[in-house]
Scaffold this active site. Structure first.
Site, PDB file in Angstrom:
ATOM      1  N   LYS A  31      25.981  57.058  23.103  1.00 34.12           N
ATOM      2  CA  LYS A  31      25.147  56.837  24.287  1.00 34.12           C
ATOM      3  C   LYS A  31      24.061  58.034  23.661  1.00 34.12           C
ATOM      4  O   LYS A  31      24.067  59.015  23.004  1.00 34.12           O
ATOM      5  CB  LYS A  31      25.725  57.381  25.672  1.00 34.12           C
ATOM      6  N   ARG A 129      32.965  61.166  40.435  1.00 34.14           N
ATOM      7  CA  ARG A 129      31.366  60.773  40.038  1.00 34.14           C
ATOM      8  C   ARG A 129      31.169  59.081  40.227  1.00 34.14           C
ATOM      9  O   ARG A 129      30.505  58.550  41.018  1.00 34.14           O
ATOM     10  CB  ARG A 129      31.284  61.191  38.524  1.00 34.14           C
ATOM     11  N   HIS A 158      37.981  59.348  33.310  1.00 28.36           N
ATOM     12  CA  HIS A 158      37.414  60.381  32.546  1.00 28.36           C
ATOM     13  C   HIS A 158      37.881  61.999  33.074  1.00 28.36           C
ATOM     14  O   HIS A 158      37.596  62.039  34.340  1.00 28.36           O
ATOM     15  CB  HIS A 158      35.839  60.058  32.727  1.00 28.36           C
ATOM     16  N   ARG A 210      37.733  58.220  23.101  1.00 22.11           N
ATOM     17  CA  ARG A 210      36.393  58.161  23.172  1.00 22.11           C
ATOM     18  C   ARG A 210      35.602  59.352  22.954  1.00 22.11           C
ATOM     19  O   ARG A 210      35.014  59.999  23.819  1.00 22.11           O
ATOM     20  CB  ARG A 210      36.004  57.666  24.796  1.00 22.11           C
ATOM     21  N   TYR A 254       0.345  81.442  24.904  1.00 20.22           N
ATOM     22  CA  TYR A 254       0.290  81.391  26.364  1.00 20.22           C
ATOM     23  C   TYR A 254       0.745  82.670  27.184  1.00 20.22           C
ATOM     24  O   TYR A 254       1.951  82.974  26.801  1.00 20.22           O
ATOM     25  CB  TYR A 254       0.698  80.199  27.206  1.00 20.22           C
ATOM     26  N   CYS A 301       5.305  76.580  22.841  1.00 27.76           N
ATOM     27  CA  CYS A 301       4.266  75.752  23.626  1.00 27.76           C
ATOM     28  C   CYS A 301       4.759  74.306  23.451  1.00 27.76           C
ATOM     29  O   CYS A 301       6.057  74.023  22.901  1.00 27.76           O
ATOM     30  CB  CYS A 301       2.850  75.834  22.599  1.00 27.76           C
ATOM     31  N   MET A 302       4.124  73.202  23.965  1.00 28.77           N
ATOM     32  CA  MET A 302       4.730  71.966  23.776  1.00 28.77           C
ATOM     33  C   MET A 302       4.747  71.375  22.304  1.00 28.77           C
ATOM     34  O   MET A 302       5.545  70.622  22.076  1.00 28.77           O
ATOM     35  CB  MET A 302       3.648  71.009  24.639  1.00 28.77           C
ATOM     36  N   ASP A 303       3.832  71.706  21.601  1.00 28.87           N
ATOM     37  CA  ASP A 303       3.819  71.062  20.280  1.00 28.87           C
ATOM     38  C   ASP A 303       4.071  72.302  19.012  1.00 28.87           C
ATOM     39  O   ASP A 303       4.006  71.695  17.970  1.00 28.87           O
ATOM     40  CB  ASP A 303       2.519  70.640  20.073  1.00 28.87           C
TER      41      ASP A 303
HETATM   42  C1  LIG Z   1      29.936  60.676  27.412  1.00 26.23           C
HETATM   43  C2  LIG Z   1      31.323  60.351  27.435  1.00 26.23           C
HETATM   44  C3  LIG Z   1      32.464  60.539  26.547  1.00 26.23           C
HETATM   45  C4  LIG Z   1      32.420  61.386  25.325  1.00 26.23           C
HETATM   46  O1  LIG Z   1      32.587  62.691  25.822  1.00 26.23           O
HETATM   47  P1  LIG Z   1      32.691  63.993  24.766  1.00 26.23           P
HETATM   48  O2  LIG Z   1      32.972  65.160  25.700  1.00 26.23           O
HETATM   49  O3  LIG Z   1      30.977  63.789  24.248  1.00 26.23           O
HETATM   50  O4  LIG Z   1      33.521  63.425  23.567  1.00 26.23           O
HETATM   51  C5  LIG Z   1      33.763  59.825  26.802  1.00 26.23           C
HETATM   52  N1  LIG Z   1      33.879  59.133  27.935  1.00 26.23           N
HETATM   53  C6  LIG Z   1      32.865  58.743  28.746  1.00 26.23           C
HETATM   54  C7  LIG Z   1      33.107  57.979  29.936  1.00 26.23           C
HETATM   55  C8  LIG Z   1      31.583  59.427  28.538  1.00 26.23           C
HETATM   56  O5  LIG Z   1      30.712  59.212  29.492  1.00 26.23           O
END
Ligand SMILES: *Cc1c(COP(=O)(O)O)cnc(C)c1O
Length: 398
Positions: A31, A129, A158, A210, A254, A301-303
């Protein structure tokens, strides 16, 4: 500024994490543009190294991978608007389902196509969540099982604090999850472990894990033992593009927050917060030039940003400046940067913007690269924009 992504390190991390997983399948979480590393190249490398599946958060992320020819199963791990059901099915993405509305929308599309759609159920065991409450999950799961054209392939949760020293809440969440899983014991793929859980509680791996951050060679928190030799995958580099000699009393950038206390040689780097270099590093961070740590001076700065190169022997225009990574004996880690900025490594990595070219390396040689190319679709009618607008102000209550 550019990012170098070491695909060998990434592959090694996938193999190390897999070896820790008690035989469970690996879903590489890619992701947020693979935590800033570039999702297509990372997904390919992770799959080649033994990852079984991929995890994303939105349909666009899944589509990007499909368009790149990736055929592995891709789980969309969080809420998707019902309006996206057709895209989910047509892209062969595996949705997470927690509502009857979404289940029915998916079943309808799948029915039209004459196929069965695999889905995963998310149980919220205490992150509070997203997901089904543990008391509703079993009933919902049984209802889903009886729905035509839907196949309940997975069940997951999770954890809220798996990266902390105290594991009691994680154990509590795990116990709650197993009580649901027992009632839905016909679901083939149960998965709970993020990187922290996989590293510290590998006996919880169940059927699949995961990991996200671990694949990129970072540890989720300072409290965690460095129990696997994970290798950092990303380096951020730039070059000194000019050198300016300042007299004592002259100021930089700045707000004039830095003032030369001696004759100073200031180097300019074309890299700023618009690239993901945090503003918080102003007068605090450092970069590596000629194997030495040199301070970032004045406001980022930004860049652009400026570094104090006074007294660095032989320093010259075109010298490489390392913002994250190694140079000689010195190293600046993502963790160090995150700590300095009062944030977490996740945010530093995700913050590296699309403007920064990603160079992919195998055995130290560049094998591919990704640069800023974005198609702007003008004159998008409301109907065509579809699900984007379904989430936006014109259709929602926001
Ligand atoms: C982002 C995410 C993970 C991975 O988490 P890490 O801490 O980066 O290993 C696993 N499961 C879900 C649902 C997530 O959103």
């Amino acid at each position: 500024m550019w990012a170098e992504i070491d695909l060998d390190a990434l592959a090694e991390n996938v193999r190390l994490l897999k070896s820790r997983a008690n035989g469970a399948a690996i879903m590489a979480v890619v992701k947020a543009n693979a935590y800033g590393h570039g999702s297509v190249a990372v997904a390919r490398a992770a799959l080649a190294a033994g990852a079984d599946r991929l995890g994303v958060i939105c349909v666009d992320e899944g589509e990007q991978l499909r368009r790149a020819g990736i055929t592995a199963p891709i789980l969309v791990m969080a809420h998707t608007p019902t309006a996206e059901a057709q895209r989910l099915v047509d892209l062969s993405l595996t949705p997470t389902v927690v509502s009857c509305d979404m289940a029915l929308a998916l079943a309808h599309v799948a029915g039209e196509r004459g196929i069965e759609v695999p889905v995963h159920l998310k149980v919220d065991t205490g992150l509070n969540r997203y997901g089904l409450s543990p008391s509703d999950a079993a009933d919902f799961g049984r209802w889903l099982r009886d729905l035509d054209c839907i196949q309940v392939e997975g069940l997951f949760t999770h954890f809220a604090s798996a990266d902390e020293g105290d594991k009691s809440y994680t154990l509590e969440q795990h116990r709650l999850f197993l009580s649901v899983a027992e009632q839905l014991d016909w679901v083939p793929i149960r998965h709970v472990s993020n990187t922290a859980t996989l590293l510290e509680m590998p006996n919880m791996s169940l059927d699949m894990v995961r990991p996200g951050l671990g694949i990129y060679g970072c540890y989720p928190s300072r409290q965690m033992k460095r129990s696997l030799p994970l290798r950092p995958v990303l380096s951020l580099k730039s070059r000194v593009v000019s050198l300016t000699l300042l007299a004592p009393g002259e100021t930089v950038s700045y707000g004039r927050t830095w003032r030369a206390s001696r004759p100073s040689l200031i180097g300019l780097l074309m890299c700023g917060y618009g690239d993901g270099l945090p503003l918080a590093l102003s007068n605090r961070g450092s970069v590596l030039v000629r194997g030495r740590r040199v301070p970032i001076v004045g406001r980022v700065c930004m860049d652009m940003c400026m570094v104090d190169l006074t007294g660095i022997p032989d320093v010259a225009v075109d010298d490489e400046a390392v913002i994250i990574g190694r140079q000689g004996q010195e190293e600046i880690s993502v963790d160090e940067l995150a700590e300095l900025c009062g944030t977490i490594s996740y945010e530093i990595l995700c913050g590296i913007s699309a403007r920064v070219p990603r160079l992919y390396l195998r055995q130290g040689r560049i094998v591919s690269k990704q640069t800023l190319v974005m198609e702007l679709q003008d004159d998008v009618a409301a109907g065509v924009a579809g699900s984007v607008l379904a989430e936006g102000p014109s259709a929602g209550s926001a």
